[in-house]
Design a protein around this motif. Structure first.
Motif, PDB file in Angstrom:
ATOM      1  N   CYS A 229      88.649 -27.802 -42.175  1.00 23.28           N
ATOM      2  CA  CYS A 229      88.465 -26.289 -42.083  1.00 23.28           C
ATOM      3  C   CYS A 229      87.210 -26.007 -42.244  1.00 23.28           C
ATOM      4  O   CYS A 229      86.779 -26.438 -43.576  1.00 23.28           O
ATOM      5  CB  CYS A 229      89.412 -25.405 -42.531  1.00 23.28           C
ATOM      6  SG  CYS A 229      89.409 -23.871 -42.363  1.00 23.28           S
ATOM      7  N   LYS A 432      87.321 -18.665 -47.736  1.00 25.81           N
ATOM      8  CA  LYS A 432      88.409 -19.002 -46.776  1.00 25.81           C
ATOM      9  C   LYS A 432      88.575 -20.550 -46.697  1.00 25.81           C
ATOM     10  O   LYS A 432      88.018 -21.326 -47.349  1.00 25.81           O
ATOM     11  CB  LYS A 432      87.760 -18.839 -45.407  1.00 25.81           C
ATOM     12  CG  LYS A 432      87.589 -17.287 -45.044  1.00 25.81           C
ATOM     13  CD  LYS A 432      87.008 -17.064 -43.442  1.00 25.81           C
ATOM     14  CE  LYS A 432      87.160 -15.519 -43.269  1.00 25.81           C
ATOM     15  NZ  LYS A 432      86.688 -15.424 -41.576  1.00 25.81           N
ATOM     16  N   ASP A 433      89.988 -20.797 -46.332  1.00 19.02           N
ATOM     17  CA  ASP A 433      90.575 -22.083 -46.362  1.00 19.02           C
ATOM     18  C   ASP A 433      90.890 -22.663 -47.920  1.00 19.02           C
ATOM     19  O   ASP A 433      90.931 -23.861 -47.977  1.00 19.02           O
ATOM     20  CB  ASP A 433      89.367 -23.066 -45.636  1.00 19.02           C
ATOM     21  CG  ASP A 433      90.262 -24.429 -45.344  1.00 19.02           C
ATOM     22  OD1 ASP A 433      91.518 -24.368 -44.928  1.00 19.02           O
ATOM     23  OD2 ASP A 433      89.722 -25.477 -45.788  1.00 19.02           O
ATOM     24  N   HIS A 434      90.748 -21.815 -48.712  1.00 17.60           N
ATOM     25  CA  HIS A 434      91.314 -22.133 -50.127  1.00 17.60           C
ATOM     26  C   HIS A 434      92.868 -22.490 -50.121  1.00 17.60           C
ATOM     27  O   HIS A 434      93.531 -21.835 -49.748  1.00 17.60           O
ATOM     28  CB  HIS A 434      90.840 -20.921 -51.347  1.00 17.60           C
ATOM     29  CG  HIS A 434      91.297 -21.712 -52.517  1.00 17.60           C
ATOM     30  ND1 HIS A 434      90.216 -22.066 -53.264  1.00 17.60           N
ATOM     31  CD2 HIS A 434      92.264 -21.314 -53.486  1.00 17.60           C
ATOM     32  CE1 HIS A 434      90.983 -22.414 -54.511  1.00 17.60           C
ATOM     33  NE2 HIS A 434      92.069 -21.808 -54.508  1.00 17.60           N
ATOM     34  N   GLU A 435      93.026 -23.745 -50.769  1.00 17.84           N
ATOM     35  CA  GLU A 435      94.323 -24.197 -50.886  1.00 17.84           C
ATOM     36  C   GLU A 435      95.113 -23.541 -52.049  1.00 17.84           C
ATOM     37  O   GLU A 435      94.646 -24.290 -53.309  1.00 17.84           O
ATOM     38  CB  GLU A 435      94.628 -25.874 -50.714  1.00 17.84           C
ATOM     39  CG  GLU A 435      93.953 -26.237 -49.459  1.00 17.84           C
ATOM     40  CD  GLU A 435      93.926 -27.697 -49.377  1.00 17.84           C
ATOM     41  OE1 GLU A 435      94.350 -28.321 -50.403  1.00 17.84           O
ATOM     42  OE2 GLU A 435      93.818 -28.358 -48.267  1.00 17.84           O
ATOM     43  N   ASP A 478     100.304 -22.270 -43.445  1.00 19.19           N
ATOM     44  CA  ASP A 478     100.279 -23.584 -44.031  1.00 19.19           C
ATOM     45  C   ASP A 478     101.049 -23.431 -45.294  1.00 19.19           C
ATOM     46  O   ASP A 478     100.856 -24.117 -46.292  1.00 19.19           O
ATOM     47  CB  ASP A 478      98.866 -24.222 -44.422  1.00 19.19           C
ATOM     48  CG  ASP A 478      98.118 -24.522 -43.254  1.00 19.19           C
ATOM     49  OD1 ASP A 478      98.774 -24.387 -42.019  1.00 19.19           O
ATOM     50  OD2 ASP A 478      97.060 -24.806 -43.063  1.00 19.19           O
ATOM     51  N   GLU A 487     102.833 -23.875 -52.100  1.00 20.95           N
ATOM     52  CA  GLU A 487     101.475 -24.206 -51.371  1.00 20.95           C
ATOM     53  C   GLU A 487     101.169 -23.394 -50.234  1.00 20.95           C
ATOM     54  O   GLU A 487     101.959 -23.243 -49.302  1.00 20.95           O
ATOM     55  CB  GLU A 487     101.471 -25.601 -51.318  1.00 20.95           C
ATOM     56  CG  GLU A 487     101.282 -26.352 -52.407  1.00 20.95           C
ATOM     57  CD  GLU A 487     100.980 -27.989 -52.092  1.00 20.95           C
ATOM     58  OE1 GLU A 487     100.999 -28.261 -50.940  1.00 20.95           O
ATOM     59  OE2 GLU A 487     101.128 -28.721 -53.001  1.00 20.95           O
ATOM     60  N   LYS A 489      97.655 -21.318 -47.598  1.00 24.41           N
ATOM     61  CA  LYS A 489      96.344 -20.713 -47.489  1.00 24.41           C
ATOM     62  C   LYS A 489      96.606 -19.193 -47.016  1.00 24.41           C
ATOM     63  O   LYS A 489      97.634 -18.797 -46.498  1.00 24.41           O
ATOM     64  CB  LYS A 489      95.734 -21.612 -46.497  1.00 24.41           C
ATOM     65  CG  LYS A 489      95.338 -22.924 -46.711  1.00 24.41           C
ATOM     66  CD  LYS A 489      94.575 -23.635 -45.853  1.00 24.41           C
ATOM     67  CE  LYS A 489      94.417 -25.217 -45.974  1.00 24.41           C
ATOM     68  NZ  LYS A 489      93.647 -25.877 -44.993  1.00 24.41           N
ATOM     69  N   ASP A 492      92.618 -16.560 -41.775  1.00 26.89           N
ATOM     70  CA  ASP A 492      91.257 -16.130 -41.994  1.00 26.89           C
ATOM     71  C   ASP A 492      91.121 -14.574 -41.614  1.00 26.89           C
ATOM     72  O   ASP A 492      90.233 -14.208 -42.230  1.00 26.89           O
ATOM     73  CB  ASP A 492      90.360 -16.947 -41.248  1.00 26.89           C
ATOM     74  CG  ASP A 492      90.940 -17.059 -39.566  1.00 26.89           C
ATOM     75  OD1 ASP A 492      91.865 -16.445 -39.330  1.00 26.89           O
ATOM     76  OD2 ASP A 492      89.932 -17.466 -38.899  1.00 26.89           O
ATOM     77  N   HIS A 495      91.888 -12.762 -44.509  1.00 25.42           N
ATOM     78  CA  HIS A 495      90.994 -12.895 -45.585  1.00 25.42           C
ATOM     79  C   HIS A 495      89.840 -11.933 -45.160  1.00 25.42           C
ATOM     80  O   HIS A 495      89.290 -11.335 -46.115  1.00 25.42           O
ATOM     81  CB  HIS A 495      90.307 -14.398 -45.832  1.00 25.42           C
ATOM     82  CG  HIS A 495      89.346 -14.741 -46.867  1.00 25.42           C
ATOM     83  ND1 HIS A 495      88.048 -14.291 -46.804  1.00 25.42           N
ATOM     84  CD2 HIS A 495      89.908 -15.013 -48.012  1.00 25.42           C
ATOM     85  CE1 HIS A 495      87.532 -14.581 -47.770  1.00 25.42           C
ATOM     86  NE2 HIS A 495      88.489 -15.353 -48.720  1.00 25.42           N
TER      87      HIS A 495
END
Length: 851
Positions: A229, A432-435, A478, A487, A489, A492, A495
C-alpha cells in the motif's frame, strides 16, 4: 465542523466525572478546596448542558467557535489541576502502603511541605474557577438549548475476516475476470507490464485488487506475489521495506536504502512476480521510474497492478489503457445494502423499510462504500424515522462524486456518541495504511482519557468495543479478531475524514513544517523532524501538548536532547513515544512528568539502564520496554508504579522483580536469560493477558499458572525449552476462563496440556503453529463447546483431531496447513475427521478454501 471543538463536550464530561468520584470528594476536603471546586463544578454542569447544541451551531457562527475554543482551553487546564490532586493522592498511597519502609519511601517520593501544596493548589483552583466564570458568562448571548448525548455504542454483528471473500464483494466478478485476463496475457511485448485500475474513492478498487491477488489462476501463474500500500507518500526506502516484508515476512527497516535495493533484487532475480501497488497518489514520474528500474530483474511476464484515484497517475504508470472502474448496478447496490442493513433473511419482514432503503441506494450512485456505510448505520434500526432521516438528509443536495463520499461517512460519524467521535479522530495522528493492533491503540486512548467507563477494570473491554463499533460502521478494514487482540487498518477515505475533522487538535509533523499552532494538543512525527531545529523551535509554543507519537517503524530520536526538551518543556504530556530511539541515557528528570500515562521506549538499541526516578510516575498506565536488547535490569522500585496496566519488556535478567498487581497485560519478549517467573507472578490478581516470546531459558510455566486465575488469553511463542505439560499435583487451581490460546514455535510440545480442558466453556480461539513434535489431540478436544476458531499450521506429526464422535458445535473457522496426515483426514465428505468440522462456515486446507 472542526472536530477539535466537538471534543469540548467530552472533556467537560471527564472533568465532571473526576470531580464526582469518591476519591476526589475526599481529596478536595483534605486540601481545603471544597468551596471553589464546588462552584466550579456547578458552573461546569450548566455549561456542559448546552455544549452539544453549541457544537452544531458553531458551523454557522464564528463567534461561537471562538467561545468553544476558549472553553476547551479552560477545561484542559482544569484537567491538569485536578490531576495534580490525584498525583498527590497516589504519592501518599504509595508511601502509606510500604509500612516499615516508610522512611525510605518518603525520601524516594520527597515533595514539598503539605501546607505549601495546599496553598499552591488553592491559588490554581481559584484561578481556574474565575476563568470558567468569565467564559461561561458569554453563553447567554448565543441562545443555546440544553441537550444530552443519548447515543450509545452498539456493538455491530461479528465480522472478523482479514481477507476479502468473493461472497462479500458484490458485482465485481466481471471486473476481476477481465483484469486476470490482462495479467495472464503474454503477448503485450513488455518485460514488466503495468495494469492501472482507476476510479473515485469508495468504489472498491482495493477490494477488487484483493480478489485478483487471491485468485487461483494468479496464484498458479506467478512465482512470487507482493502487496504494497503506497498511499500519500512515495518514499522509496519505505516502499522497499514494505516489499521485502511482503515477500519474506521480515522487517528490514534497519537496512539503508542501498542494502534494501540489493535485497529486493536478490529476491526478484529471475522470478516471474506479481506486484500490487495499492492507492498511489504521487504524480512524480521520476520517482516511479526509479522504482520501476529496481523491478527489472524479474522474469519476463512479471506484472504490476496499480490502484489509484488519479487518471494522470494511471496513464503515467500503465503500459496499457487504464481500467476505469464503474459504479455498481442498482440491483447490485441494493443487494449490498440489504447485506449490511439486515440480518440474513430478515429484510422480508420489513417491506416498508426496504422501500425507503431502495430510495437511499439510488442516491448512492453505485458507490459501494456509501452503500455499506449507510446500510451499517441503519443496521438493527426498525423505526421508520431513522430511515427517513437518512433518505431526506441535507447531504444529498450534493452530488455523490469524489469529495462528497466523505459526506456519507460524515453522516455516519455524526450519529456516533461524542466520545467515540473523539477516539475516531485520534486515528488521524497515524499515516494511511498504518497497521493498528489493540495493544498499541487502546493504551493511547486510555492515556488520553478517551475511554468512557465508570469501572476502570473494564477499560480494555471498552476500547475493544469502540474498535468493533468503528468496524461495523465501515471505517475500518483488514480487520482480524485474534481473540486476545484485534488487527486492522483505517479505510483511506475514513482517514481523509479524520484528518479534516481533527486538523486543529491533532497534527502530523515532518521536516517541512514551518509553524505549529499552540492549540495543537496531540502530534506525531513521520520522519526525522525531531532533529530539525526549526521544528523543535516551533514545538516550544505548544506547552500544553498532551501527546507526542512516533508512528513510523524505524524512525526515532537518536540524541538525548530531544528527550530533554520533551521532559523540560512539556510538563503535561500524557503520552510520550520514544520508540526506535538510540540514546543511551534517559534523564532522571523523567520522574517529574507526573501526568504521564504512557511511556514507550521500545526498540531502543543502546539503553542499558533506566533511572530509578521513572518509578515516581504513579499515573503511568503503560510502559513499553520491548526490544531494548541491552537493558540489563529493571528499576528496583518498579513496584511503586501502582496504576501500571500494560507492561512489555526485554531484559537480560534471569528473574524479574515484583511488579505492581495492577497489571492487566504482561508481554515478555527476547528475554534469553529468563529462567523463572515465580517471584514476579505471585502478586498478580488482575492479569488478563500474558505473552511470552523468544525466552529460550524458560523451562516451565506450571508453577505460576496457579497464581494467574484471572488470565483470559495467552500467547506462548518460540520458547524451545518450555514444557507445558509437566504434571502438577492439583490442576484445579489453574485458570478456568481462557478465551484465546496461541502456541507457536514450541518443540517441547508433544501433547496438548490437560489444564486447557478447565476452560472448556470459555475457550473460543485456539491456534497452534510450528510445533513439530505435537502428535495428537486429546479426547477432551470435543468438550470445547465454545471453540469457534481452530488454526493448526506446520505441525507435521499431528495425525488426528479426535477419536470421539462428537464435533465442535460452535466452530466457524477451521484452517490447517503443512499437516499432511491431518489434511488427509479432513478431506470433504471422505475424511475421517470431516464430521467434526463440516459445519464450519470458513474452512481452509493448505491455503485452499473448501467452503
Amino acid at each position: 465542523m472542526a472536530a477539535a471543538e466537538t471534543f469540548v463536550f467530552n472533556i467537560a464530561q471527564k472533568v465532571l466525572e473526576k470531580l464526582g468520584s469518591l476519591a476526589f470528594q475526599e481529596a478536595r476536603l483534605i486540601w481545603g478546596a471544597e468551596s471553589d471546586l464546588g462552584r466550579f463544578e456547578k458552573t461546569l454542569s450548566t455549561v456542559k448542558a448546552v455544549l452539544l447544541d453549541a457544537e452544531e451551531q458553531q458551523v454557522h457562527n464564528q463567534e461561537l467557535t471562538v467561545w468553544h475554543g476558549q472553553l476547551k482551553e479552560v477545561f484542559y487546564d482544569a484537567q491538569d489541576v485536578l490531576d495534580e490532586f490525584e498525583c498527590e493522592a497516589l504519592r501518599r498511597q504509595v508511601v502509606e502502603m510500604q509500612g516499615s519502609t516508610i522512611r525510605k519511601v518518603s525520601r524516594f517520593f520527597s515533595s514539598s511541605n503539605p501546607l505549601v501544596f495546599r496553598t499552591k493548589m488553592a491559588h490554581k483552583v481559584k484561578d481556574i474557577r474565575a476563568r470558567l466564570d468569565e467564559v461561561a458568562a458569554d453563553r447567554a448571548k448565543f441562545h443555546l438549548s440544553p441537550r444530552s448525548d443519548d447515543r450509545n455504542v452498539v456493538r455491530g454483528r461479528e465480522m472478523s475476516y482479514s481477507f476479502v471473500q468473493a461472497s462479500d464483494v458484490i458485482g465485481r466478478g466481471q471486473d476481476k475476470d477481465k483484469i486476470v485476463e490482462y495479467l495472464m496475457d503474454p503477448s503485450d511485448g513488455q518485460s514488466i507490464s503495468v495494469v492501472s485500475v482507476v476510479g473515485i474513492g469508495g468504489l472498491g478498487k482495493t477490494a477488487l485488487a484483493k480478489l485478483v491477488f487471491n485468485d487461483e489462476r494468479v496464484i498458479e501463474h506467478f512465482e512470487l506475489k507482493c502487496w504494497v500500500c503506497v498511499s500519500d507518500e512515495f518514499f522509496l526506502k519505505q516502499l522497499l521495506v514494505k516489499m521485502i516484508k511482503s515477500i519474506t515476512s521480515e522487517n528490514r527497516s534497519d537496512l539503508d536504502e542501498e542494502q534494501l535495493q540489493v535485497l529486493l533484487r536478490n529476491n526478484l532475480d529471475g522470478k516471474k512476480f506479481f506486484l500490487v501497488l495499492d492507492d498511489v497518489w504521487n504524480e512524480d514520474r521520476g520517482k516511479w521510474i526509479e522504482l520501476r528500474n529496481l523491478l527489472m530483474g524479474g522474469a519476463n511476464g512479471s506484472k504490476i497492478l496499480v490502484t489509484t484515484r488519479s487518471p494522470t497517475i494511471a496513464s503515467m504508470m500503465g503500459t496499457m489503457p487504464p481500467y476505469n472502474l464503474e459504479g455498481l448496478l442498482h440491483q447490485e447496490s441494493l443487494s449490498l445494502f440489504i447485506k449490511w442493513a439486515f440480518d440474513e433473511g430478515k429484510e422480508r419482514q420489513h417491506t416498508n423499510l426496504l422501500e425507503i432503503g431502495d430510495a437511499i441506494v439510488k442516491k448512492c450512485k453505485g458507490v459501494p462504500l456509501a452503500v455499506k456505510s449507510l446500510g451499517s448505520l441503519l443496521y438493527s434500526k426498525l423505526d421508520e424515522r431513522d430511515w427517513l432521516f437518512v433518505r431526506d438528509n441535507e447531504m444529498w443536495k450534493l452530488n455523490i462524486k469524489e469529495g462528497d463520499i466523505l459526506s456519507v461517512l460524515q453522516l455516519s460519524y455524526n450519529q456516533m456518541p461524542s466520545y467515540l467521535k473523539q477516539c475516531f479522530t485520534f486515528l488521524s495522528l497515524f499515516p494511511k495504511d498504518h497497521e493498528f493492533i489493540t495493544f498499541d491503540l487502546i493504551p493511547l486512548w486510555m492515556a488520553s482519557g478517551l475511554l468512557q467507563s465508570p469501572n476502570e477494570n473494564e477499560l480494555e473491554d471498552i476500547g475493544n468495543q469502540y474498535i468493533d463499533e468503528l468496524h461495523s460502521r465501515c471505517f475500518l478494514e483488514d480487520y482480524i479478531d485474534l481473540g486476545y487482540m484485534r488487527e486492522f487498518k483505517i479505510h483511506d477515505l475514513a482517514h481523509d475524514l479524520a484528518l479534516s475533522l481533527a486538523q486543529s487538535e491533532c497534527l502530523i509533523i515532518n521536516c517541512q513544517i514551518q509553524n505549529i499552532s499552540k492549540k495543537v494538543w496531540h502530534l506525531s512525527y513521520v520522519d526525522n523532524s525531531w532533529q530539525n531545529e526549526n521544528v523543535l523551535k516551533c514545538l516550544q509554543k505548544s506547552k500544553g501538548l498532551r501527546t507526542i507519537l512516533s508512528v513510523v517503524e524505524g524512525v526515532g530520536p537518536s540524541t538525548k536532547s530531544f528527550v530533554d526538551s520533551c521532559v523540560s518543556k512539556f510538563r503535561y504530556l500524557r503520552v510520550l513515544d520514544l520508540s526506535n530511539s538510540s540514546f543511551e541515557v534517559l534523564p532522571s528528570s523523567i520522574g517529574a512528568m507526573k501526568h504521564l500515562r504512557l511511556l514507550d521506549l521500545s526498540s531502543n538499541c543502546r539503553i542499558h539502564k533506566l533511572p530509578n526516578s521513572i518509578c515516581k510516575l504513579q499515573n503511568l498506565q503503560a510502559l513499553d520496554l520491548s526490544g531494548c536488547e541491552k537493558l540489563e535490569e529493571l528499576p528496583k522500585d518498579i513496584r511503586y508504579l501502582i496504576r501500571l496496566r500494560m507492561f512489555s519488556v526485554t531484559t537480560k535478567q534471569k528473574s524479574l522483580p515484583g511488579c505492581p498487581n495492577s497489571l492487566r497485560c504482561l508481554q515478555l519478549s527476547n528475554c534469553g536469560n529468563l529462567e523463572s517467573l515465580v517471584e514476579m507472578m505471585q502478586v498478580y490478581t488482575s492479569l488478563r493477558f500474558l505473552r511470552i516470546d523468544n525466552c529460550g531459558g524458560l523451562i516451565s510455566l506450571l508453577p505460576i499458572l496457579k497464581f494467574l486465575t484471572t488470565l483470559e488469553a495467552s500467547a506462548i511463542e518460540n520458547c524451545e525449552k518450555l514444557d507445558l505439560i509437566e504434571m502438577e499435583d492439583n490442576q484445579d487451581d489453574f485458570p478456568t476462563s481462557f478465551r484465546a490460546l496461541h502456541f507457536i514455535g514450541l518443540p517441547q510440545l508433544v501433547a496438548m496440556p490437560d489444564w486447557i480442558k478447565h476452560s472448556a466453556n470459555s475457550l473460543q480461539i485456539l491456534m497452534i503453529e510450528s510445533c513439530p513434535n505435537l502428535t495428537a489431540f486429546p479426547k477432551w478436544l470435543v468438550n470445547l463447546k465454545s471453540l469457534r476458531r481452530l488454526t493448526i499450521l506446520n505441525c507435521p506429526k499431528l495425525s488426528a483431531l479426535s477419536k470421539e464422535k462428537l464435533g465442535l458445535p460452535a466452530l466457524r473457522s477451521f484452517r490447517i496447513a503443512k499437516c499432511p496426515e491431518l489434511i488427509r483426514r479432513c478431506q470433504p465428505e471422505i475424511g475421517v475427521d470431516w464430521h467434526m468440522i463440516a459445519h464450519a462456515s470458513d474452512i481452509y486446507l493448505d491455503g485452499k478454501r473448501i467452503k
